[in-house]
Design an enzyme around this catalytic site. Sequence first.
Site, PDB file in Angstrom:
ATOM      1  N   VAL A  20      72.170  74.779 108.710  1.00  0.00           N
ATOM      2  CA  VAL A  20      73.482  74.873 109.358  1.00  0.00           C
ATOM      3  C   VAL A  20      73.456  76.084 110.282  1.00  0.00           C
ATOM      4  O   VAL A  20      72.948  77.142 109.930  1.00  0.00           O
ATOM      5  CB  VAL A  20      74.636  75.019 108.334  1.00  0.00           C
ATOM      6  CG1 VAL A  20      74.867  73.728 107.596  1.00  0.00           C
ATOM      7  CG2 VAL A  20      74.381  76.153 107.369  1.00  0.00           C
ATOM      8  N   SER A  21      74.001  75.919 111.485  1.00  0.00           N
ATOM      9  CA  SER A  21      74.177  77.053 112.392  1.00  0.00           C
ATOM     10  C   SER A  21      75.564  77.615 112.178  1.00  0.00           C
ATOM     11  O   SER A  21      76.435  76.990 111.596  1.00  0.00           O
ATOM     12  CB  SER A  21      74.001  76.593 113.843  1.00  0.00           C
ATOM     13  OG  SER A  21      75.012  75.661 114.175  1.00  0.00           O
ATOM     14  N   THR A  22      75.801  78.808 112.673  1.00  0.00           N
ATOM     15  CA  THR A  22      77.120  79.431 112.492  1.00  0.00           C
ATOM     16  C   THR A  22      78.203  78.620 113.173  1.00  0.00           C
ATOM     17  O   THR A  22      79.340  78.590 112.725  1.00  0.00           O
ATOM     18  CB  THR A  22      77.112  80.858 113.061  1.00  0.00           C
ATOM     19  OG1 THR A  22      76.627  80.810 114.420  1.00  0.00           O
ATOM     20  CG2 THR A  22      76.201  81.757 112.249  1.00  0.00           C
TER      21      THR A  22
END
Length: 480
Positions: A20-22
């Site tokens: 997951v990216s921010t």
Amino acid sequence: MTSKPNQELETRFRVLYIRVSTEAQAEEGYSIGAQQERLEAYCRAMGWTNYQLYIDPGFSGSNLNRPKMQQLIADVQEGKVCAVVVYKLDRLSRSQKDTLYLIEDIFIPNDVAFVSLNENIDTGTPYGRAMIGILSAFAQLERENIYQRTRMGMLERVKQGYWMGGGGIPYGYDYDRNQGILVPNPQQAEQVRKMYDLYLKGYSAQKIANMLGLRYDKIVTQILTRKSNTGVICYKGEEYPGLHEPIISEEIYNLTQIKMRERSEKSRVPTKGTHLLAGLVHCGECGARMRYVKWGKNGYKLYCYSKDNSKPHMKRADSCDSEPCWADQIEDLVIQDLFSISANLEQSTKDDGAPSVNPLHELESQIAQTEAKVKRLYNLYAIDGNDMLLDTIEENKRQLALLREQLIMEEETRTRAKHIDLVRERVVSIRSAWDMLSMQERQTVLRDCIDRIIIHKNKVEIFYTFLKDKGKAGTAKYVA
């Protein structure tokens, strides 16, 4: 793909990879929990129990520099993994190059299957391997579109005068996240103003750094050359008016840049020691510079470098018939001449009070009128489509370009003239302050006032930086 015996498969495990990216953590279906739930449901449907979760939280998919991704690559190469499963292809990578590298150079050579649930891809089939290249290309395209949209948004933000945000807040300012602009930091901004003031008064960058408690002179130089101090934003080589409050005026900034260029010239840099005119004196016979040479017990003479074989690169002629001259006599002549000019300037300053026309205002007015005229002509052309108006429009646009060039030249001339006026102001008071100045300060003052000194056999020429010839700012000659 060649199948391995069941016993060997049992010794290898399947990796459920989650990233997951921010930006995506809060999106529906992309959270760690949501991905894990779907991947484990797939394993149950396939009857797989021998699997491990590899999770990279808060990492971009633009590269492979992720802790669990690096562990995954190492485990695959060591023969520990039999399959890699992801919820969606871009969870593996958003880079087409990296995706193909992982599948073709890491997974397939090590007999590791790759499964992406969302795209229904399984590299155990020829169709699945063909689809990988197509889908990874779309993932790359989306990443590049996001990057392009971010760049365009940033440019539009800067054009509106807002700061770029993020790191790199210039010294002297704080960043107001609510307003999106820079705001002067009272203590730092005052230090920045002192830097410009001290530099224009003749102090070096290193001395300013020492006085203000900064570690390096380069810090001072960087701050002095930072255009954002004048209220503008520099972005991708262009300047845009900023919404933030200037710390110093553009005039002070331009004067400082002129001073920095002058000091960068070797012939204008004060030398260490007690030689007042070092670096300023030139031979009138061959044009070479002249240096101080010890002469007798207590005296010094100015000696042409062309007559000195110790520094061949300084020679201007193989033979020069100039004669060495006593340095103290030349120094006295220069100082007295400067004092005399100081008295004359003081009187002329008192007498000169006549108002003058401001060329800048005149040019700005002409530009505004011409711009308005071009706009009216375009409106007329839009109404009746008369092609004859196009020639008139082009002629006015050429005139407008010429006026803008003249405006730039006039601004540069006025900046230079202001610099000369500041030097003249220092010259006016030089006689009364001379006895209180240190040797270094005297050297600095003379290098501000004098461009060069040329010694002939029967005269000395002094070229001052502040004299004006026929009303134009420049360097004029005075024969002492």
